[in-house]
Design a protein around this motif. Structure first.
Motif, short mmCIF file in Angstrom:
data_model
loop_
_atom_site.label_atom_id
_atom_site.label_comp_id
_atom_site.label_asym_id
_atom_site.label_seq_id
_atom_site.Cartn_x
_atom_site.Cartn_y
_atom_site.Cartn_z
N ASP A 142 0.81 -1.23 0.00
CA ASP A 142 0.00 0.00 0.00
C ASP A 142 0.84 1.27 0.00
N ARG A 143 1.94 1.24 0.74
CA ARG A 143 2.79 2.43 0.80
C ARG A 143 4.18 2.04 1.27
N VAL A 144 5.11 2.99 1.12
CA VAL A 144 6.47 2.79 1.58
C VAL A 144 6.80 3.90 2.58
N ILE A 145 7.74 3.59 3.45
CA ILE A 145 8.33 4.61 4.30
C ILE A 145 9.84 4.54 4.07
N VAL A 146 10.50 5.68 4.13
CA VAL A 146 11.95 5.71 3.97
C VAL A 146 12.52 6.00 5.35
N VAL A 147 13.21 5.02 5.90
CA VAL A 147 13.79 5.14 7.23
C VAL A 147 14.82 6.27 7.21
N GLY A 148 14.66 7.21 8.12
CA GLY A 148 15.58 8.34 8.20
C GLY A 148 15.15 9.55 7.41
N ALA A 149 14.11 9.43 6.58
CA ALA A 149 13.65 10.59 5.80
C ALA A 149 12.87 11.53 6.71
N THR A 150 12.96 12.82 6.41
CA THR A 150 12.19 13.78 7.19
C THR A 150 10.72 13.69 6.81
N SER A 151 9.88 14.13 7.70
CA SER A 151 8.43 14.05 7.49
C SER A 151 8.03 14.71 6.18
N GLY A 152 7.27 14.00 5.40
CA GLY A 152 6.79 14.53 4.13
C GLY A 152 7.73 14.35 2.97
N GLU A 153 8.95 13.92 3.22
CA GLU A 153 9.94 13.72 2.17
C GLU A 153 9.69 12.37 1.50
N LEU A 154 9.19 12.40 0.28
CA LEU A 154 8.89 11.17 -0.45
C LEU A 154 9.78 11.05 -1.69
N PRO A 155 10.21 9.86 -2.00
CA PRO A 155 10.99 9.67 -3.23
C PRO A 155 10.07 9.82 -4.45
N THR A 156 10.66 10.08 -5.59
CA THR A 156 9.87 10.20 -6.81
C THR A 156 9.46 8.80 -7.29
N PRO A 157 8.39 8.70 -8.08
CA PRO A 157 7.94 7.40 -8.57
C PRO A 157 8.98 6.65 -9.41
N THR A 158 9.92 7.39 -10.00
CA THR A 158 10.92 6.74 -10.84
C THR A 158 12.17 6.29 -10.06
N THR A 159 12.20 6.56 -8.77
CA THR A 159 13.36 6.17 -7.96
C THR A 159 13.57 4.66 -8.05
N PRO A 160 14.77 4.22 -8.42
CA PRO A 160 15.05 2.78 -8.48
C PRO A 160 15.10 2.16 -7.08
N LEU B 140 6.10 -1.14 3.27
CA LEU B 140 7.48 -1.56 3.07
C LEU B 140 8.43 -0.47 3.55
N ALA B 141 9.32 -0.84 4.47
CA ALA B 141 10.35 0.09 4.94
C ALA B 141 11.54 0.02 3.98
N LEU B 142 11.96 1.18 3.50
CA LEU B 142 13.10 1.30 2.59
C LEU B 142 14.18 2.16 3.24
N VAL B 143 15.39 2.01 2.75
CA VAL B 143 16.50 2.85 3.21
C VAL B 143 17.19 3.44 1.98
N PRO B 144 17.79 4.64 2.14
CA PRO B 144 18.56 5.20 1.03
C PRO B 144 19.73 4.28 0.68
N ALA B 145 20.01 4.18 -0.61
CA ALA B 145 21.13 3.37 -1.10
C ALA B 145 21.99 4.22 -2.02
N VAL B 146 23.03 3.65 -2.55
CA VAL B 146 24.00 4.34 -3.39
C VAL B 146 23.32 4.99 -4.60
#
Length: 192
Positions: free
Chosen positions: A130-148, A166-172
């Motif tokens: 249903d949705r993703v969260i990016v661990v460590g991202a500031t509130s409201g900061e969402l990745p773009t739909p094209t983010t790999p 799904l919990a995601l983390v920033p990668a290289v």
């Protein structure tokens, strides 16, 4: 194998406790059950950490797309093997899954699309996530739909407040990866 079955829900859920103690063992149990029970498309299988007076470990829940496939699995589980495990643990797994308050999804609709690297939009549009969260991202900061998203062929969303998240983390290189890795380094508790 202890199981719990409530045919009154929209999507029937079975809880299974086979005495597994780790998430890795529970993942293998899910794969074994998928094969043994010939789980139909649309089945959601989750692992659950269990902490009861009688049991510390993991249990599994299976949500079926229809009552017929759940009844078939129930018969197979209860007729083919003598009951083992803890009924309370199985019931807890089924109850938590039904309420969508916990459970780590190992099988879910669309997971076959999550191999290699996929755009975030595919992850959300082609699966039950249903949705993703990016661990460590500031509130409201969402990745773009094209983010790999580098799936590492190991994607384990969890039920949180009624949604499969799904919990995601920033990668290289501005990419993302699932927070849970396929072969984590054991912590100190696993040594000696």
């Amino acid at each position: 194998m202890s199981t719990s079955y409530d045919p009154s829900g929209v999507h029937p859920v079975l809880g299974v406790d086979a005495g597994t103690t780790t998430l890795r063992e529970a993942d293998h149990l899910v794969r074994d059950l998928a094969s043994t029970l010939a789980l139909p498309p649309g089945t959601v299988a989750c692992t659950h950490l269990i902490r009861t007076d009688a049991r510390r470990g993991t249990a599994v829940s299976l949500e079926f797309p229809d009552h017929e496939s759940a009844a078939t699995a129930w018969r197979h589980l209860t007729e083919s093997e003598p009951p083992q495990g803890d009924r309370e643990a199985a019931t807890q797994a089924a109850t938590d899954h039904t309420a969508r308050r916990s459970g780590r999804a190992v099988l879910f609709p669309g997971m076959e699309h999550l191999t290699g690297t996929v755009p975030l939009s595919d992850l959300l549009e082609r699966t039950a996530i249903d949705r993703v969260i990016v661990v460590g991202a500031t509130s409201g900061e969402l990745p773009t739909p094209t983010t790999p998203v580098h799936t590492q062929d190991h994607v384990r969303p969890e039920w949180r407040e009624g949604e499969l998240v799904l919990a995601l983390v920033p990668a290289v290189g501005g990419t993302l990866a699932p927070f849970e890795v396929p072969n984590p380094t054991p912590c100190c508790a696993d040594h000696g």
